[in-house]
Design a protein around this motif. Structure first.
Motif, mmCIF file in Angstrom:
data_model
loop_
_atom_site.group_PDB
_atom_site.id
_atom_site.type_symbol
_atom_site.label_atom_id
_atom_site.label_comp_id
_atom_site.label_asym_id
_atom_site.label_seq_id
_atom_site.Cartn_x
_atom_site.Cartn_y
_atom_site.Cartn_z
ATOM 1 N N ALA A 70 0.948 -1.078 -0.044
ATOM 2 C CA ALA A 70 0.201 -0.047 0.347
ATOM 3 C C ALA A 70 0.487 1.335 0.066
ATOM 4 O O ALA A 70 1.086 2.193 1.089
ATOM 5 C CB ALA A 70 -1.462 -0.210 1.695
ATOM 6 N N THR B 187 1.650 5.192 -1.662
ATOM 7 C CA THR B 187 1.309 6.563 -1.961
ATOM 8 C C THR B 187 2.370 7.023 -2.647
ATOM 9 O O THR B 187 3.666 7.143 -1.358
ATOM 10 C CB THR B 187 0.288 7.021 -1.561
ATOM 11 O OG1 THR B 187 0.921 7.446 0.007
ATOM 12 C CG2 THR B 187 -0.862 5.664 -0.847
ATOM 13 N N ARG C 129 3.541 11.277 -3.454
ATOM 14 C CA ARG C 129 2.756 12.320 -2.826
ATOM 15 C C ARG C 129 3.857 13.872 -3.021
ATOM 16 O O ARG C 129 4.862 13.253 -3.044
ATOM 17 C CB ARG C 129 2.252 12.566 -1.515
ATOM 18 C CG ARG C 129 2.644 13.298 -0.768
ATOM 19 C CD ARG C 129 2.301 13.199 0.872
ATOM 20 N NE ARG C 129 2.811 13.294 1.699
ATOM 21 C CZ ARG C 129 3.619 14.158 2.039
ATOM 22 N NH1 ARG C 129 4.034 15.164 1.642
ATOM 23 N NH2 ARG C 129 4.526 13.796 3.803
ATOM 24 N N ALA D 222 7.185 8.946 -0.837
ATOM 25 C CA ALA D 222 6.771 8.181 -0.712
ATOM 26 C C ALA D 222 5.880 7.540 0.498
ATOM 27 O O ALA D 222 6.637 7.996 1.688
ATOM 28 C CB ALA D 222 7.500 6.710 -1.222
ATOM 29 N N GLU D 223 4.775 6.970 0.617
ATOM 30 C CA GLU D 223 4.764 7.031 2.190
ATOM 31 C C GLU D 223 3.520 5.783 1.962
ATOM 32 O O GLU D 223 3.402 5.093 1.214
ATOM 33 C CB GLU D 223 3.455 7.888 2.414
ATOM 34 C CG GLU D 223 3.647 9.341 2.703
ATOM 35 C CD GLU D 223 3.042 10.347 3.076
ATOM 36 O OE1 GLU D 223 2.927 10.942 3.948
ATOM 37 O OE2 GLU D 223 1.568 9.718 2.950
#
Length: 319
Positions: free
Chosen positions: A9, A11, A13, A59-60
């Motif tokens: 998972a 994400t 940004r 990235a997280e």
């Protein structure tokens, strides 16, 4: 560039100013040869030349930052389509898809701004090299990282004797008009070996990349002057605490062979030691034998390496 396995998972940004300290900590851990401060991270994200189209992507996983990608076009390359994507993921978070997601986002950005090639550094680890190859990158040149202990007992030699007519002055002496330093820098680095020819850099862009950086040290950056003419320079970045990094050392062609690079860099390093800096780092292309020899003479020791990897981003035309 780093290796990854599972997508997870993840994400991706955009950077915001509140991220500066966390990105700085990541870069200090992953790229210890570079000077990194929250102020320099922020400046490199928002104050680079407009023609670079720079972006800092994060990235997280689960709302926690695990990696970053610095991407854009080279401001000093004759090839206007040459882009870069430098990806870092924290060691503990590798293998979860962050590197893949960051690289894909960086490449998409480069393609959107007209890049036709992407250059990315990879650590000399089989997993990283395999990751680069799996994503269509071919190996380029190698850079060597060197470190010097600037502590009181470190191996720094005495300053060499200056030839007649030579002065060593701090870059701050050109504070009112640093254009002579820009012209010298551009001329010197036309000859530096590398995958990307650094032969086109405007004064405005040079200021953004060097002079106006918050980590640029105009007191320790040293200029060699021969009979009143700027002959060479050492560009220095510092973190204001303990880390001194050589951002580039060069001597103009018709002044070479006089020991100016050795003298200027030794002078700068002695000043840095006197100001309390305790670690000096630098990097050289593996084929830059003259500068490698100067650094070895100064007492630097090999501390690591990275290899550049290159991918063609040109759209595939139908046959």
């Amino acid at each position: 560039m780093v290796a990854t396995r599972d997508s997870g998972a993840v994400t991706v940004r955009e950077y915001v100013p509140a991220d500066a300290a966390a990105v700085c900590a990541l870069l200090r851990a992953e790229e210890p040869q570079q000077v990194a401060t929250p102020r320099s991270v922020h400046a490199q994200a928002v104050a680079m030349p407009a023609r670079q189209h720079c972006r800092l992507l994060l990235a997280e996983i689960g709302g926690r930052m695990v990696g970053c990608a610095r991407t854009g076009l080279f401001a000093d390359a004759q090839d206007a389509g040459a882009g870069f994507a430098n990806v870092n993921v924290a060691v503990a978070d590798r293998g979860r898809g962050a590197g893949r997601a960051l690289l894909a986002a960086a490449e998409a950005h480069l393609e959107a701004v007209g890049a036709t090639s992407c250059y990315a550094w990879a650590h000399p680890e089989p997993a990283c090299e395999d990751f680069a190859t799996a994503h269509g990158y071919r190996p380029g040149r190698e850079a060597r990282f060197l470190r010097l202990d600037l502590g009181p007992g470190g191996p720094l030699p005495s300053r060499p004797r200056l030839p007649r007519g030579v002065l060593l002055l701090p870059a701050v002496a050109w504070e009112r008009d640093p254009r002579p330093l820009w012209r010298t820098d551009v001329e010197c680095f036309r000859d530096e070996p590398g995958d990307v020819a650094a032969d086109h850099l405007s004064y405005t862009d040079w200021r953004a990349l060097n002079w106006d950086r918050p980590d640029f040290d105009a007191d320790l950056s040293t200029v060699a002057v021969v009979d009143g003419e700027v002959a060479g320079l050492v560009i220095v970045q510092t973190d204001g605490e303990r880390h001194y990094a050589s951002g580039g050392t060069g001597v103009r062609r018709h002044f070479r062979g006089r020991g100016l690079a050795k003298a200027a860099k030794a002078h700068s390093l002695h000043l840095a030691r006197a100001k309390g800096y305790r670690e000096a780092t630098t990097s050289n292309d593996d084929g830059n034998a003259p500068m490698l020899a100067v650094n070895i003479w100064l007492g630097y020791q090999l501390s690591g390496s990275e290899r550049r990897y290159i991918r063609d981003l040109s759209p595939v035309r139908p046959a």
